[in-house]
Scaffold this active site. Sequence first.
Site, PDB file in Angstrom:
ATOM      1  N   HIS A 199       0.849  -1.196   0.000  1.00  0.00           N
ATOM      2  CA  HIS A 199       0.000   0.000   0.000  1.00  0.00           C
ATOM      3  C   HIS A 199       0.891   1.255   0.000  1.00  0.00           C
ATOM      4  O   HIS A 199       0.727   2.148  -0.833  1.00  0.00           O
ATOM      5  CB  HIS A 199      -0.903  -0.066   1.243  1.00  0.00           C
ATOM      6  CG  HIS A 199      -1.721   1.164   1.507  1.00  0.00           C
ATOM      7  ND1 HIS A 199      -3.092   1.137   1.573  1.00  0.00           N
ATOM      8  CD2 HIS A 199      -1.371   2.457   1.756  1.00  0.00           C
ATOM      9  CE1 HIS A 199      -3.541   2.348   1.828  1.00  0.00           C
ATOM     10  NE2 HIS A 199      -2.511   3.163   1.958  1.00  0.00           N
ATOM     11  N   GLU A 200       1.854   1.295   0.928  1.00  0.00           N
ATOM     12  CA  GLU A 200       2.747   2.464   1.019  1.00  0.00           C
ATOM     13  C   GLU A 200       3.610   2.601  -0.224  1.00  0.00           C
ATOM     14  O   GLU A 200       3.853   3.706  -0.705  1.00  0.00           O
ATOM     15  CB  GLU A 200       3.644   2.369   2.251  1.00  0.00           C
ATOM     16  CG  GLU A 200       2.921   2.516   3.569  1.00  0.00           C
ATOM     17  CD  GLU A 200       1.990   3.719   3.623  1.00  0.00           C
ATOM     18  OE1 GLU A 200       2.348   4.795   3.114  1.00  0.00           O
ATOM     19  OE2 GLU A 200       0.885   3.558   4.158  1.00  0.00           O
ATOM     20  N   HIS A 228       1.830   4.351  -3.033  1.00  0.00           N
ATOM     21  CA  HIS A 228       1.869   5.823  -2.889  1.00  0.00           C
ATOM     22  C   HIS A 228       3.228   6.339  -3.376  1.00  0.00           C
ATOM     23  O   HIS A 228       3.306   7.292  -4.137  1.00  0.00           O
ATOM     24  CB  HIS A 228       1.777   6.245  -1.411  1.00  0.00           C
ATOM     25  CG  HIS A 228       0.428   6.085  -0.785  1.00  0.00           C
ATOM     26  ND1 HIS A 228      -0.722   6.530  -1.367  1.00  0.00           N
ATOM     27  CD2 HIS A 228       0.053   5.554   0.417  1.00  0.00           C
ATOM     28  CE1 HIS A 228      -1.751   6.265  -0.551  1.00  0.00           C
ATOM     29  NE2 HIS A 228      -1.299   5.666   0.527  1.00  0.00           N
ATOM     30  N   ASP A 286      -5.910   8.470   4.018  1.00  0.00           N
ATOM     31  CA  ASP A 286      -5.820   8.828   2.597  1.00  0.00           C
ATOM     32  C   ASP A 286      -7.063   9.580   2.146  1.00  0.00           C
ATOM     33  O   ASP A 286      -6.971  10.502   1.329  1.00  0.00           O
ATOM     34  CB  ASP A 286      -5.650   7.560   1.751  1.00  0.00           C
ATOM     35  CG  ASP A 286      -4.310   6.900   2.012  1.00  0.00           C
ATOM     36  OD1 ASP A 286      -3.346   7.627   2.313  1.00  0.00           O
ATOM     37  OD2 ASP A 286      -4.234   5.662   1.931  1.00  0.00           O
TER      38      ASP A 286
HETATM   39 ZN   LIG Z   1      -2.323   5.161   2.355  1.00  0.00          ZN
END
Ligand SMILES: [Zn+2]
Length: 396
Positions: free
Chosen positions: A74-75, A78, A192
């Site tokens: 997930h990170e 980004h 987010d």
């Molecule tokens: Zn996030």
Amino acid sequence: MKWSIQIGRILGIPIKLHITFLIILFLFIYYFAAISFKVGGLVLGFNALDTSFDLKLLYSTIASILFFSTILLHELSHSYIARSNGINIQSITLYIFGGVAQMEEIPRNPKIELKMTAAGPGISLFIGILTYILYDFFGPVHLEGANFYFGEISPNVIQMDPMNALLITLGIISFYNIFLGIFNLLPAFPMDGGRILRAFLAMWLPYLEATKTAVAIGKTFALLMGLIGLLPPVNPFLVLIAFFVYFGAQGEERETYFAVSLEGIKVSDVMTPTPNLVYIPPDCTISQLVEVMFRFKHMGYPVQEDLSGPPLGIITFHDVRKVREELHDTVKVKEVMSKDIISVEPGINAYHALQIIAKNQIGRLLVIQDNKIKGIITMKDIMRKMEFMNMYPNSQ
Ligand SMILES: [Zn+2]
């Protein structure tokens, strides 16, 4: 900062684990070994497997590490989008509530911020749905006489075979990724969803206004969450998350205020430049230094032989206090100064200098270029400039 350990690099980005992350990892491992319940057809936890607790712990460890790797994905998503838009990522740290990608600056372009932010929940939901499809394809876990959708499952009722262990692992990864994806889309900072909301607002409002509005909505969410958590039956976990969201939102507002106020201001615009700079020769005694401190009322000075020479160190009031008073006439500055100089270049953004000051918990930075001192910049200088800029925004 010291509470994190680096475990490696992915795409060249240092990956760090915060101590709170290790605590939550061990809690997860124990939790998934000691419980088993059914949610929407998925079996979560290994306790229902008919095997020894040691083996349940082993499966739980594998499942937890796989699940936390998906948080890292997930990170990374980004970071990947940020980097392909020219934003430098300093590191990724995994905390108790998930991960944080430290970037040098938050993109001020709403479209880039939108893409970069949406990538995280997007990946979480994608992993969640994909593992759910796999679970459904190979499974579901066969449960004798327990066809309920929600609720706890008794220990040792599921036949021990590798397929069932794999299915439970898929179930855990699926459920928590879908949960994370949805939770992160809540329109509240620091989730987010808060950034997505800000990016939408920033298409019509000035950036700071958009942030303030998004922060206010986030705080309202946090208060509601806290209130629901406090109503009986009290849910301490919800109250904890409410706190985290409230202060996260507040922090985001402050950060944005600093970043926006200092936009376009360089270290060289704020620093005390060399001709006006007071420096201390290394052979000066502490008594002489204290006199200088009284006269100029600064708490820290660069140490060097002369103005054009290279900086040898930095001496602060904090260093003086380490020397007993009767030794002030004999101890020299070079014996107690700090040789490890944290410095910036004059051309960088003042906001970045502020971040370095805050991160290292120091009062001042030397401004150095080509191994020559160009000036000194303090937290106070930056704050004063910021106040001034907010009073007279058209000055510079
Ligand atoms: Zn996030």
